[in-house]
Design an enzyme around this catalytic site. Structure first.
Site, PDB file in Angstrom:
ATOM      1  N   HIS A 132      -3.326 -51.223 -48.375  1.00  3.09           N
ATOM      2  CA  HIS A 132      -2.839 -49.798 -48.538  1.00  3.09           C
ATOM      3  C   HIS A 132      -3.921 -48.916 -48.621  1.00  3.09           C
ATOM      4  O   HIS A 132      -3.914 -47.924 -47.943  1.00  3.09           O
ATOM      5  CB  HIS A 132      -2.145 -49.904 -50.020  1.00  3.09           C
ATOM      6  CG  HIS A 132      -1.832 -48.713 -50.525  1.00  3.09           C
ATOM      7  ND1 HIS A 132      -0.468 -48.374 -50.597  1.00  3.09           N
ATOM      8  CD2 HIS A 132      -2.197 -47.492 -50.645  1.00  3.09           C
ATOM      9  CE1 HIS A 132       0.113 -47.114 -50.957  1.00  3.09           C
ATOM     10  NE2 HIS A 132      -1.436 -46.549 -51.023  1.00  3.09           N
ATOM     11  N   GLU A 133      -5.034 -49.232 -49.255  1.00  2.00           N
ATOM     12  CA  GLU A 133      -6.210 -48.199 -49.228  1.00  2.00           C
ATOM     13  C   GLU A 133      -6.886 -48.148 -47.882  1.00  2.00           C
ATOM     14  O   GLU A 133      -7.481 -47.211 -47.575  1.00  2.00           O
ATOM     15  CB  GLU A 133      -6.995 -48.355 -50.555  1.00  2.00           C
ATOM     16  CG  GLU A 133      -6.371 -48.699 -51.774  1.00  2.00           C
ATOM     17  CD  GLU A 133      -5.734 -47.382 -52.155  1.00  2.00           C
ATOM     18  OE1 GLU A 133      -6.014 -46.117 -51.853  1.00  2.00           O
ATOM     19  OE2 GLU A 133      -4.901 -47.251 -52.877  1.00  2.00           O
ATOM     20  N   HIS A 136      -5.166 -45.628 -45.844  1.00  2.00           N
ATOM     21  CA  HIS A 136      -5.687 -44.036 -46.149  1.00  2.00           C
ATOM     22  C   HIS A 136      -7.138 -43.996 -45.761  1.00  2.00           C
ATOM     23  O   HIS A 136      -7.443 -42.831 -45.005  1.00  2.00           O
ATOM     24  CB  HIS A 136      -5.698 -44.232 -47.672  1.00  2.00           C
ATOM     25  CG  HIS A 136      -4.370 -43.897 -48.298  1.00  2.00           C
ATOM     26  ND1 HIS A 136      -3.609 -42.903 -47.977  1.00  2.00           N
ATOM     27  CD2 HIS A 136      -3.686 -44.603 -49.303  1.00  2.00           C
ATOM     28  CE1 HIS A 136      -2.411 -43.074 -48.607  1.00  2.00           C
ATOM     29  NE2 HIS A 136      -2.553 -44.158 -49.277  1.00  2.00           N
ATOM     30  N   HIS A 156       1.621 -40.422 -48.257  1.00  4.05           N
ATOM     31  CA  HIS A 156       2.325 -41.339 -47.777  1.00  4.05           C
ATOM     32  C   HIS A 156       3.427 -40.908 -46.753  1.00  4.05           C
ATOM     33  O   HIS A 156       4.719 -41.212 -46.893  1.00  4.05           O
ATOM     34  CB  HIS A 156       3.156 -42.262 -48.725  1.00  4.05           C
ATOM     35  CG  HIS A 156       2.121 -42.944 -49.766  1.00  4.05           C
ATOM     36  ND1 HIS A 156       1.961 -42.560 -51.065  1.00  4.05           N
ATOM     37  CD2 HIS A 156       0.976 -43.912 -49.696  1.00  4.05           C
ATOM     38  CE1 HIS A 156       1.047 -43.273 -51.639  1.00  4.05           C
ATOM     39  NE2 HIS A 156       0.118 -43.859 -50.797  1.00  4.05           N
TER      40      HIS A 156
END
Length: 335
Positions: A132-133, A136, A156
């Site tokens: 997830h990170e 980003h 998101h």
């Protein structure tokens, strides 16, 4: 069209300044159709790690492999990955880092995983949070730090959802938009303050501020001025984490006395509330019985009232007037 440069495996490459999250996501997804030899090797190593029974995960090794497999080898060395012992509000975070030697521009990111929240979670939660990170970080780098915040302002948007869905389908992961673990987060919020103003009767917080660190509500909070305008009440600490023996031994006498004072103040405040309620009830009872009470009972009533306005010292057990308990502690038990 303008462009900027960044390092990929030690080489300078061109980056389109107009690239969006969706553009970057499509470029990453296009590499998953037919894996390169380097991607295939990375996938084999990842599968070996994930099939292992070892509960320990080397997040730096895994991040390096995911960088090759899913993120076009663009993340390293511009992303620093580490465990954070102080991150307690969410499972992971991607921070931007400015370079003071380069006009204070963003040049790197720090990807932090919460050690307190993830250390007792299943290994899959660590992996999904890491991915997830990493998504980003990928968008920050490929869009020249203009990673879209999305409709909800959290980053998101459509690009994030597109790439996360592709990674989930490719590797059977479960990368989600949010990865906060509410029970674990709440367990670390042990420092609690209560407002004595009108907001203590209003949902959803009822005047309570809970934090994992011992930082009292104040001007540094974004909501502070609004609270002052609408409520104006003062915050009093009502709960805090019990210290370990090692932590207590490191405190000096003044710090230990201050901590004791906080506990006594909270304890006496509670006692005063109970005393006030009892006094109100007894006043009503006394008014009903006053006409029937013989004069000889007046001394007993006065004695009972005196007892209600006193408390027992928690250290020496001496009975002390409620409004003198702090002076008694300072005078009789200075340390």
């Amino acid at each position: 069209m303008t462009s900027s440069q960044y390092s990929r495996n030690g080489k300078e490459e061109e980056v389109d300044m107009a690239m969006t999250d969706e553009d970057a996501a499509i470029q990453a997804i296009s590499t998953l159709g037919t894996l390169s030899e380097e991607q295939q090797e990375a996938k084999v190593r990842i599968d070996t790690i994930l099939c292992s029974d070892d509960p320990f995960i080397d997040i730096n090794e895994l991040f390096n492999l995911y960088n090759i497999l899913y993120f076009r080898s663009l993340l390293l060395p511009r992303v620093e990955v580490s465990w954070s012992p102080r991150l307690t509000l969410c499972a992971g975070i991607c921070e931007l880092v400015r370079d003071p030697n380069n006009g204070n521009k963003y040049t790197k990111t720090r990807l932090k995983l919460s050690e307190p929240l993830l250390k007792f979670r299943p290994r899959s939660d660590v992996i999904n949070t890491l991915l997830h990170e990493a998504i980003h970080a990928y968008f920050f780098i490929t869009t020249s730090w203009r990673h879209s915040r999305g409709d909800d302002g959290t980053g998101h948007g459509a690009g994030f959802l597109l790439l996360a869905d592709a990674i989930n389908n490719h590797g059977c992961y479960e990368v989600t938009v949010f990865h906060t673990f509410h029970d674990e987060v709440e367990s670390y919020r042990t420092h609690v303050w209560q407002c004595d103003g009108t907001c203590r009767s209003r949902p959803p917080f009822f005047g309570l501020v809970k934090r994992a660190m011992n930082r009292a509500p104040g001007k540094g909070d974004s909501w502070w001025q609004k609270h002052q305008n609408e409520c104006g009440g003062s915050f009093e600490k009502i709960a805090e984490t019990e210290m370990t023996k090692a932590q207590s031994e490191k405190m000096n006498g003044l710090e230990r006395a201050g901590r004791q004072r906080n506990k006594i103040d909270a304890w006496v405040g509670k006692d005063r509330t109970l005393t006030a309620k009892a006094a109100e009830k007894d006043a009503m009872d006394d008014s009903l019985r006053s006409k029937k009470r013989p004069p000889s009972q007046s001394s007993e009533v006065d004695a009972r009232k005196k007892i209600r306005t006193a408390v027992c010292c928690p250290i020496c057990a001496e009975t002390v007037a409620t409004n003198e308990i702090n002076n008694h502690l300072d005078r009789s038990h200075p340390s």
